[in-house]
Design an enzyme around this catalytic site. Structure first.
Site, short mmCIF file in Angstrom:
data_model
loop_
_atom_site.label_atom_id
_atom_site.label_comp_id
_atom_site.label_asym_id
_atom_site.label_seq_id
_atom_site.Cartn_x
_atom_site.Cartn_y
_atom_site.Cartn_z
N LYS A 263 0.90 -1.40 0.02
CA LYS A 263 -0.01 0.08 0.02
C LYS A 263 0.86 1.43 -0.16
O LYS A 263 0.28 2.17 -0.82
CB LYS A 263 -0.85 0.04 1.09
CG LYS A 263 -1.93 1.34 1.49
CD LYS A 263 -2.83 1.38 0.07
CE LYS A 263 -3.35 2.90 0.09
NZ LYS A 263 -4.09 3.21 1.12
N ILE A 264 2.06 1.27 0.69
CA ILE A 264 2.80 2.34 0.54
C ILE A 264 3.35 2.78 -0.67
O ILE A 264 3.54 3.77 -1.21
CB ILE A 264 4.10 2.37 1.85
CG1 ILE A 264 3.36 2.45 3.01
CG2 ILE A 264 5.13 3.25 1.59
CD1 ILE A 264 4.29 1.93 4.24
#
Length: 306
Positions: free
Chosen positions: A171-172
């Site tokens: 996600k990052i």
């Protein structure tokens, strides 16, 4: 236990949490929700959800989802949710937090006999309402399988990325690309407009080309109309860039383009644009290029059926 019989709790009904919880309620899930500002949870009653007066009131649920803004927020809600005794069966956290904070949350849950799944999402509130979210999950496979039926109600896909906190890194990395792509989109849109091309015409062409994407399409109305109603703010984007660049340092991965985008995102905060949508990167690029932008009164398809 099937998802139709699971008793589910939800913590956090903000810009993202509310439409996600609504999708569960509309699907007939036995749902109870809590939010720090109770009034933001009240509209969910109309869709069949119960409102819990306390976080502790969700401890007896089979599954509790959390969608909060920061690692500190997650620490606070988990402290009350887990308490001194048994916690819920599973905690599914959909927030965007660091791998370290996620690991700490996993340990806290394990100490109370609660399984934990990291499940951050791709999309904004509008995408969530349209059922277009993508989820990436990590933790024990059996925990993922236990809640997979519930995840199908939240978006169009859920990807299992492995054990531990791998979903957080996914996600990052995703949000780093979000910022880089938006800055690039701002640069090429300003280039085309300064050369005499209307913004809507350039973006229509781009979206219909091989370079277009679901993201460029649903960001196009903001660019064309200069509507910066927040879906995701520069403050939140900066947080994710800080997390991403920290991960890059830890893993010895050079990210020069990402580092430059981080500085441009910081510039938007320095310009006092912290409460608007991060699409204001377009404004900053136009100002740096000596171009005065004006809204274009043209209908633009955002690709979400709205």
């Amino acid at each position: 236990m099937t998802e139709t019989r699971q008793r589910v709790g939800w913590i956090g009904t903000g810009r993202m949490g509310a439409p996600m919880a609504e999708r569960l309620a509309r699907a007939g899930v036995d749902l109870a929700v809590w939010n720090r500002t109770a009034a933001k949870a009240e509209p969910l009653r109309a869709h069949g959800a119960a409102i819990s007066g306390t976080i502790a009131g969700l401890r007896d649920r089979d599954v509790v989802f959390t969608m909060v803004a920061t690692s500190a927020d997650l620490d606070q809600v988990l402290a009350e949710l887990l308490g001194d005794g048994d916690g819920p069966g599973v905690v599914v956290d959909c927030s965007t937090i660091s791998m370290e904070a996620s690991a700490a949350a996993r340990r806290a849950c394990a100490g109370r006999g609660t399984a934990y799944l990291a499940a951050p999402v791709s999309g904004n509130g509008k995408v969530a309402r349209a059922g277009g979210l993508s989820l990436v999950c990590s933790g024990p496979r059996e925990t993922y399988d236990r809640v997979a039926g519930l995840l199908t109600h939240l978006g169009k896909s859920a990807t299992y990325a492995g054990e531990g906190e791998t979903a957080r890194l996914v996600k990052i990395a995703h949000n780093l690309m979000l910022g880089v792509v938006t800055q690039t989109l701002a640069e090429i849109t300003v280039l085309a407009e300064k050369g005499g091309v209307p913004r809507h015409a350039f973006l229509e062409f781009l979206n219909d080309s091989v370079m277009g994407s679901a993201f460029t399409r649903y960001k196009s109305p903001a660019f064309v109309h200069l509507d910066y109603t927040p879906t995701f703010t520069p403050v939140l984007l900066r947080k994710d860039f800080d997390l991403g660049l920290a991960a890059a340092r830890a893993l010895d991965v050079p990210m020069p383009v990402t580092a430059l985008a981080a500085q441009l995102i910081q510039a938007s905060l320095g310009a006092g644009r912290s409460d608007e949508d991060f699409a204001i990167l377009l404004d900053l690029q136009a100002a740096a290029s000596g171009l005065e932008l004006k809204p274009e009164d043209v209908a633009v398809d955002d690709g979400l059926g709205s």
